[in-house]
Design a protein around this motif. Structure first.
Motif, PDB file in Angstrom:
ATOM      1  N   ALA A 326      61.315 -14.964   4.813  1.00 57.80           N
ATOM      2  CA  ALA A 326      60.581 -14.282   5.879  1.00 57.80           C
ATOM      3  C   ALA A 326      59.328 -15.099   6.163  1.00 57.80           C
ATOM      4  O   ALA A 326      58.895 -15.902   5.334  1.00 57.80           O
ATOM      5  CB  ALA A 326      60.218 -12.861   5.454  1.00 57.80           C
ATOM      6  N   LEU A 327      58.753 -14.894   7.325  1.00 61.63           N
ATOM      7  CA  LEU A 327      57.573 -15.690   7.662  1.00 61.63           C
ATOM      8  C   LEU A 327      56.558 -14.863   8.437  1.00 61.63           C
ATOM      9  O   LEU A 327      56.854 -13.780   8.946  1.00 61.63           O
ATOM     10  CB  LEU A 327      57.978 -16.942   8.446  1.00 61.63           C
ATOM     11  N   GLY A 328      55.353 -15.435   8.476  1.00 64.13           N
ATOM     12  CA  GLY A 328      54.264 -14.767   9.179  1.00 64.13           C
ATOM     13  C   GLY A 328      54.184 -15.157  10.631  1.00 64.13           C
ATOM     14  O   GLY A 328      54.532 -14.391  11.518  1.00 64.13           O
ATOM     15  N   GLU A 341      52.520  -2.834   9.688  1.00 64.09           N
ATOM     16  CA  GLU A 341      53.500  -1.852   9.228  1.00 64.09           C
ATOM     17  C   GLU A 341      54.861  -2.460   8.925  1.00 64.09           C
ATOM     18  O   GLU A 341      55.800  -1.752   8.557  1.00 64.09           O
ATOM     19  CB  GLU A 341      53.663  -0.729  10.263  1.00 64.09           C
ATOM     20  N   THR A 342      55.006  -3.800   9.044  1.00 63.20           N
ATOM     21  CA  THR A 342      56.258  -4.480   8.716  1.00 63.20           C
ATOM     22  C   THR A 342      56.166  -5.111   7.328  1.00 63.20           C
ATOM     23  O   THR A 342      55.066  -5.281   6.783  1.00 63.20           O
ATOM     24  CB  THR A 342      56.565  -5.575   9.742  1.00 63.20           C
ATOM     25  N   VAL A 343      57.309  -5.471   6.762  1.00 68.83           N
ATOM     26  CA  VAL A 343      57.304  -6.187   5.479  1.00 68.83           C
ATOM     27  C   VAL A 343      56.514  -7.476   5.617  1.00 68.83           C
ATOM     28  O   VAL A 343      55.692  -7.821   4.752  1.00 68.83           O
ATOM     29  CB  VAL A 343      58.742  -6.479   5.013  1.00 68.83           C
ATOM     30  N   GLU A 344      56.759  -8.209   6.711  1.00 71.18           N
ATOM     31  CA  GLU A 344      56.036  -9.463   6.918  1.00 71.18           C
ATOM     32  C   GLU A 344      54.526  -9.219   7.017  1.00 71.18           C
ATOM     33  O   GLU A 344      53.729 -10.013   6.500  1.00 71.18           O
ATOM     34  CB  GLU A 344      56.522 -10.148   8.199  1.00 71.18           C
ATOM     35  N   GLY A 345      54.128  -8.127   7.658  1.00 67.81           N
ATOM     36  CA  GLY A 345      52.712  -7.809   7.770  1.00 67.81           C
ATOM     37  C   GLY A 345      52.087  -7.500   6.429  1.00 67.81           C
ATOM     38  O   GLY A 345      50.957  -7.909   6.137  1.00 67.81           O
ATOM     39  N   LEU A 346      52.801  -6.768   5.589  1.00 70.29           N
ATOM     40  CA  LEU A 346      52.295  -6.461   4.251  1.00 70.29           C
ATOM     41  C   LEU A 346      52.102  -7.727   3.429  1.00 70.29           C
ATOM     42  O   LEU A 346      51.083  -7.907   2.750  1.00 70.29           O
ATOM     43  CB  LEU A 346      53.261  -5.514   3.544  1.00 70.29           C
ATOM     44  N   PHE A 397      58.442 -16.031   1.081  1.00 67.25           N
ATOM     45  CA  PHE A 397      57.585 -15.728   2.217  1.00 67.25           C
ATOM     46  C   PHE A 397      56.713 -16.938   2.526  1.00 67.25           C
ATOM     47  O   PHE A 397      56.013 -17.470   1.650  1.00 67.25           O
ATOM     48  CB  PHE A 397      56.688 -14.524   1.943  1.00 67.25           C
ATOM     49  N   VAL A 398      56.779 -17.400   3.773  1.00 68.15           N
ATOM     50  CA  VAL A 398      55.966 -18.527   4.242  1.00 68.15           C
ATOM     51  C   VAL A 398      55.025 -17.977   5.297  1.00 68.15           C
ATOM     52  O   VAL A 398      55.448 -17.428   6.310  1.00 68.15           O
ATOM     53  CB  VAL A 398      56.852 -19.642   4.822  1.00 68.15           C
ATOM     54  N   LYS A 399      53.736 -18.146   5.081  1.00 65.81           N
ATOM     55  CA  LYS A 399      52.736 -17.449   5.899  1.00 65.81           C
ATOM     56  C   LYS A 399      52.663 -17.984   7.327  1.00 65.81           C
ATOM     57  O   LYS A 399      52.676 -17.216   8.294  1.00 65.81           O
ATOM     58  CB  LYS A 399      51.380 -17.530   5.213  1.00 65.81           C
TER      59      LYS A 399
END
Length: 404
Positions: A326-328, A341-346, A397-399
């Motif tokens: 997932a990514l930012g 409110e998303t997984v990526e946002g958290l 996770f890659v920001k």
């Protein structure tokens, strides 16, 4: 939700092979690393570094990517010490434009350097596992895999056992342009896939593939396992391409679903064959590697099919592991910071640029009230489906992605 993330943050790790293995019950025969978008070298650099560590620490020797399986033979020959240049390997060894990637180039360069001076039994191997360029631009001609399979068998079996001569095969195949017709993807009437010649070629391909399996002991004794494995790849690709072309000519409502399913089945067959020879790192879009059914919308219709990962996972069980990515942000494609409110946002709220997340602990911390799915203004990027967290073995996770 902030409390949940504060609880999860200490369970995230650097993206390292040792941390990945701690998430798994044992070293998988096939470790799949997904990406949520194509064409971003930042994600490929994460893949390259992980593969280096898997090679050096865990004994992995094969990397397989979502690229044409036959073109991939060019790269494999180069990294295992064959002739040609790096430029030629990048030009002819990839589909989908992936040969233009600097990160893919670095992977190929490093693999050849690693193999230099090592015995063949310890060589790194490269593979594509896609059936070819099977997308909007059309599909490949079955000429190469059919003729390669025929040419492999012809000198090793009685001519009477072959379903046709090489000349008859060439005549039935005809010009490659009629197979590669770009308009056929959207207009079934432009497809050659259900012509009398195509129907006859499907029978011939099936007979050749069957003959290959029937004569396995003799063929391996005569020419070696490596050549037999390559012939099986040609057999799988020939039968798969002819099946794909047949469905391109179909006019029923199930046409697109079958095309998507045939492609992923071809991917799955190639991955299973690669895993049979040793541990593999597979890299492709998340949707091809996930355990859940894949879906997409086309022309207002929702299409669903079983992904290559779901098929392989069913066969391999615990010997298949899947890391989603997932990514930012992808600011150069208009994808800004993810909603909180998303997984990526958290995960974006955490300070680190690249992290490996224990998805089972993350899912447990989030509880039954899953975050909202992320939507994207960029058609080439698919946000993480929170409902899929439980089906992944880890999350990379890659920001922020920088332009390739």
């Amino acid at each position: 939700m902030a409390t949940d993330i504060e609880h999860i943050a200490p369970t995230t790790h650097a993206v390292e092979a040792s941390a990945v293995m701690k998430l798994l019950p044992a070293r998988p025969r096939l470790l799949a690393l997904g990406e949520p978008t194509h064409g971003e070298d930042t994600l490929l650099e994460v893949r390259n570094e992980l593969f280096r560590q898997l090679v050096e620490q865990e004994g992995y020797r094969t990397i397989a990517i979502e690229s044409d399986c036959l073109a991939g033979l060019v790269v494999d020959a180069y990294v295992t010490g064959g002739g040609g240049t790096l430029d030629e390997a990048m030009e002819y060894g990839f589909s989908h434009g992936f040969g233009a990637s600097a990160a893919n180039r670095e992977l190929v360069r490093w693999a050849r350097q690693y193999n230099t001076g090592r015995p063949a039994s310890d060589h790194l191997r490269f593979a594509g596992f896609d059936g070819g360029p099977l997308e909007i631009t059309g599909a490949a001609s079955p000429r190469q895999p059919l003729t390669e399979l025929h040419d492999y068998l012809a000198p090793q079996v009685d001519p009477d056992m072959l379903p046709c001569t090489r000349e008859a095969l060439d005549h039935l195949l005809g010009a490659d342009d009629r197979w590669r017709e770009p308009a056929a993807m959207m207009d079934p009437s432009r497809s050659f896939g259900r012509s009398p010649e195509a129907a006859q070629l499907r029978l011939i391909a099936d007979d050749l593939a069957s003959l290959l399996d029937e004569r396995t002991p003799h063929l391996i004794a005569a020419a070696g396992r490596e050549a037999w494995d390559r012939a099986r790849l040609h057999g799988r690709t020939a039968t798969g391409l002819l099946r794909y072309h047949s469905w391109m000519a179909d006019t029923s409502p199930g046409r697109m679903t079958r095309l998507l399913g045939v492609r992923d089945r071809m991917m799955a067959e190639n991955l299973l064959a690669l895993a049979a020879r040793g541990p593999v790192l597979a890299f492709a879009h998340n949707s091809h590697l996930q355990r859940e059914m894949s879906s997409m919308r086309m022309g207002g219709e929702r299409l669903e099919w079983w992904s290559a990962g779901s098929i392989v996972s069913t066969h391999l069980g615990r010997e298949y592991a899947f890391l989603a990515t997932a990514l930012g942000t992808i600011r150069h494609h208009g994808v800004g910071a993810p909603p909180p409110e998303t997984v990526e946002g958290l995960l974006y709220a955490l300070p680190e640029d690249r992290r490996l997340v224990d998805t089972r602990r993350l899912a447990a911390a989030l509880g039954d009230a899953l975050p909202s799915p992320r939507t994207s203004p960029y058609f080439g990027y698919f946000g993480l489906d929170p409902a899929h967290l439980a089906g992944t073995d880890g999350l990379v996770f890659v920001k922020d992605l920088r332009p390739s």
